[in-house]
Enzyme design. Structure first.
Site, short mmCIF file in Angstrom:
data_model
loop_
_atom_site.label_atom_id
_atom_site.label_comp_id
_atom_site.label_asym_id
_atom_site.label_seq_id
_atom_site.Cartn_x
_atom_site.Cartn_y
_atom_site.Cartn_z
N GLU A 103 -27.52 50.16 -1.75
CA GLU A 103 -26.46 49.26 -2.20
C GLU A 103 -25.20 49.81 -1.96
OE1 GLU A 103 -25.63 45.16 -4.90
OE2 GLU A 103 -26.51 47.09 -5.95
N HIS A 133 -29.53 46.87 0.79
CA HIS A 133 -29.60 46.07 -0.39
C HIS A 133 -28.24 45.09 -0.09
CE1 HIS A 133 -30.65 44.79 -4.41
NE2 HIS A 133 -29.44 44.23 -4.54
N ASP A 147 -35.07 54.59 2.05
CA ASP A 147 -34.69 53.24 2.67
C ASP A 147 -35.28 52.14 2.55
OD1 ASP A 147 -32.98 51.75 4.23
OD2 ASP A 147 -33.48 52.59 6.15
N ASP A 188 -24.69 41.51 -3.73
CA ASP A 188 -24.58 39.95 -4.48
C ASP A 188 -23.55 39.13 -3.94
OD1 ASP A 188 -22.87 41.14 -6.08
OD2 ASP A 188 -24.12 41.93 -7.47
#
Length: 645
Positions: free
Chosen positions: A596, A539, A587, A167
């Site tokens: 992540e 991710h 995956d 993020d």
């Protein structure tokens, strides 16, 4: 008529033209002259006149101006020099013309190769205005207005730092821990970083973080009452559709929603953790005196704040409590105190870090299934589901974080091994040293303190998700402790009555890192970009959205989040969360429990890789960490109480 000439032998010579002497008379007269002339020595010129051109004597000596040498020796010397010069020239010509076959240098080991890539992950996570040499083609400057909209605050701007994971939130708690770990690894293994050509790179990474930290509080003041805890938010609970760093799936460069700043006035854990980061970095940059002193001053200010205004930074249901909850601040007091002692040499910090009551509050002697594990700090994790990035998906806590108590014990064991400070520290330092030994014993498979997968991965988090971040930290501590022992000329340590060599610890670390790099049942590297088989659906927002001059808005990026296609950009060096307890791995981009990466996880990976890299004979730097520590003259212990019957 007579002619007068000069007798070449010194007298006048008279020649009578009318002389009628016979030839015999002339011959007798000449002989008389010869005998008279030869009665005294002749110089060389005179001899040449007598002997003529063909009868000159050969010179036996050569006059070189400053010395006279034998002609024979002179000729031999000159000849020898000419012959030697000819031979040297001939040999040189042969050497240069004959094809040479160089023995190739040994290729870098896997740990060094992976180190290059693991450090690049931090380049991918940079926030703010990026330098030209950032070397990540799909990244650009981003969030350059962070903190600028707030008026009347104690900070001017909050541009810079690192995004935490997939993020764009800047969580200062784990970011501080990551920078401390990187600094620690540089202090111990700067020679290995230098050999790998990465010393300047890793120092640049650390400085990018510490420059940002100095913006998050009034770093010029001696006393503060507030600091910044994070920039951006990610809470999507209650079905909120307000654009934020988790609800939206956007490249950081395209973010156009508001990024709130979270401040705290009682956050002992965060302040002490950031103090540790600045203190450790001050040792890394000790050759830059002005910057190092600036970091030390900031560390002192933060640590004072942490002690005077007690409280948890994640208390009160804050956004941090969802993602990086902290249950106490006692361990950060030990950790921060230890680093400030090394950075300043001030005994008051050592006295605090070695206070038995503080260690007890930090959980030094509790035991239990998670004892000695660098584990996340939320006791409610297994029971309380929380909202994830995506509406409709629920997982347990997203980002497990590290307890740092065993880091502190290893760090303080170093003090006992190399400086032996004696009374009044010896008793508690011996206790820490014993606890460190027990932790190292727990890593060995013979004691079954932790399960292992069939592939050999130690389950330090007891089968819960995201195991690799714990494993890399354990590998670093095991390698570091083995290097401490070897530097102290100690061949091993005891686990109860059994003695184990330092090679056993190093072997444990190698098996775990080898697993991560591909020596596992799936033959998969869990570091993106390393090897041929690695996760392709990491991710990560920036890696999953193509850089194609199209700006995807908050929801517009969801199609890339949910796409089954591999990421268009490889986030080189990112260590993903890892496999499950059965060595299985999915995956899938939307399942961050597998795919992540995090700052704290990669910092541990970098530390473990550099510790294992290169030549084993290149050990730790014993002295740099003690640069500011004055000579220690232990106080003699008090005399025993008088004997009484």
């Amino acid at each position: 008529m007579s002619m007068y000439g000069r007798d070449p032998w010194g007298g006048p010579l008279e020649i009578n033209a009318a002389d009628s002497a016979t030839d015999d008379d002339r011959s007798r007269n000449l002989q008389d002259f010869d005998r008279a002339a030869l009665s005294r020595p002749l110089d060389e010129t005179q001899q040449s006149w007598l002997l003529g051109p063909g009868e000159q004597k050969k010179k036996k000596y050569v006059d070189l101006g400053c010395i006279i040498v034998s002609r024979k020796i002179f000729l031999w010397t000159v000849g020898s020099i000419l012959v030697a010069g000819f031979l040297v020239g001939l040999i040189t010509l042969i050497v240069k013309t004959v094809p040479r076959h160089h023995r190739p240098h040994a290729p870098p080991d896997n740990y060094t190769l992976a180190l290059h890539k693991a450090l690049m992950f931090f380049n991918s996570q940079r926030s703010g205005k990026l330098p030209k040499h950032n070397n990540v083609s799909w990244r650009g400057s981003s969030c350059t207005d962070d903190g600028k909209a707030e008026t009347g605050s104690f900070y001017k701007d909050l541009v810079g730092g690192y995004y935490d994971a997939g993020d764009a939130i800047k969580f200062n708690f784990p970011m501080s821990y990551a920078m401390t770990m990187l600094s620690w690894s540089v202090i111990e293994y700067s020679a290995k970083y230098e050999a790998a050509g990465e010393l300047n790179h890793v120092k640049e990474i650390i400085k990018w973080g510490t420059d940002y930290f100095l913006k998050t509080f009034n770093s010029t003041a001696d006393t503060i009452d507030r600091m910044v805890a994070q920039v951006g938010v990610g809470d999507t609970s209650g079905g909120s559709t307000t654009p934020n760093d988790h609800y939206c799936w956007m490249r950081p460069e395209d973010i156009d929603y508001k990024r709130p700043v979270t401040e705290c006035g009682a956050c002992s854990d965060l302040a002490a953790e950031m103090a540790a980061a600045l203190a450790a970095a001050s040792i890394v940059f000790k050759d830059n005196k002005a910057y190092s002193q600036k970091l030390v001053h900031g560390a002192k200010t933060l640590f004072k704040f942490s002690r005077e205004q007690r409280g948890r930074y994640s208390a009160g249901g804050s956004d941090a409590a969802i993602f990086y909850n902290s249950s106490s601040y006692w361990d950060e007091f030990v950790w921060g105190g230890a680093w400030l002692y090394y950075a300043t040499g001030n005994n008051s910090y050592l006295q605090l870090a070695t206070t038995p009551g503080l260690a007890k509050h930090a959980g030094a002697f509790w035991g239990g299934p998670d004892y000695g594990v660098l584990s996340w700090d939320n006791k409610l994790a297994g029971a309380q589901p929380i909202q994830t990035d995506y509406p409709g998906l629920l997982y347990t806590t997203r980002h497990p974080f590290y307890e740092i108590q065993d880091d502190s014990w290893v760090l303080l064991s170093r003090l006992r091994l190399f400086l032996s400070p004696g009374y009044p520290y010896e008793e508690i330092l011996r206790t820490f040293h014993n606890q460190t030994s027990i932790i190292m014993c727990s890593y060995l498979p013979i004691f079954t303190s932790f399960n292992r997968t069939k592939g050999g991965l130690i389950q330090l988090n007891h089968g819960r998700p995201q195991p690799l971040q714990y494993v890399v930290n354990a590998a670093f501590l095991a390698t570091l402790y083995s290097d401490y022992l070897e530097a102290a000329d100690t061949p091993g340590w005891y686990c109860g009555p059994n003695f184990y060599s330092t090679e056993v610890l190093r072997g444990f670390a190698k098996t775990q890192i080898d697993y991560i790099l591909g020596k596992n049942p799936r033959k998969m590297s869990y570091v993106a970009g390393f090897g041929n088989h690695y996760p392709r659906h990491v991710h990560h927002r920036g890696a999953s959205i193509p850089k194609n001059k199209i700006k995807y808005n908050c929801k517009g990026g969801w199609k890339w989040r949910d796409s089954s296609k591999p990421n268009p950009n490889t986030i080189v060096g990112a260590m993903v969360a890892g496999p499950d307890k059965h060595d299985g791995f999915h995956d899938v981009r939307t399942n961050y429990n597998y795919t992540e990466p995090t700052l704290a996880g990669n910092a541990g990976l970098v530390a473990a890789l550099v510790a294992l890299s290169g030549d084993k004979t290149t050990g730790i730097d014993k002295n740099t960490i003690f640069s500011a520590v004055p000579p220690m003259f232990p106080t003699p212990p008090p005399p025993p109480a008088p004997w009484k019957p």
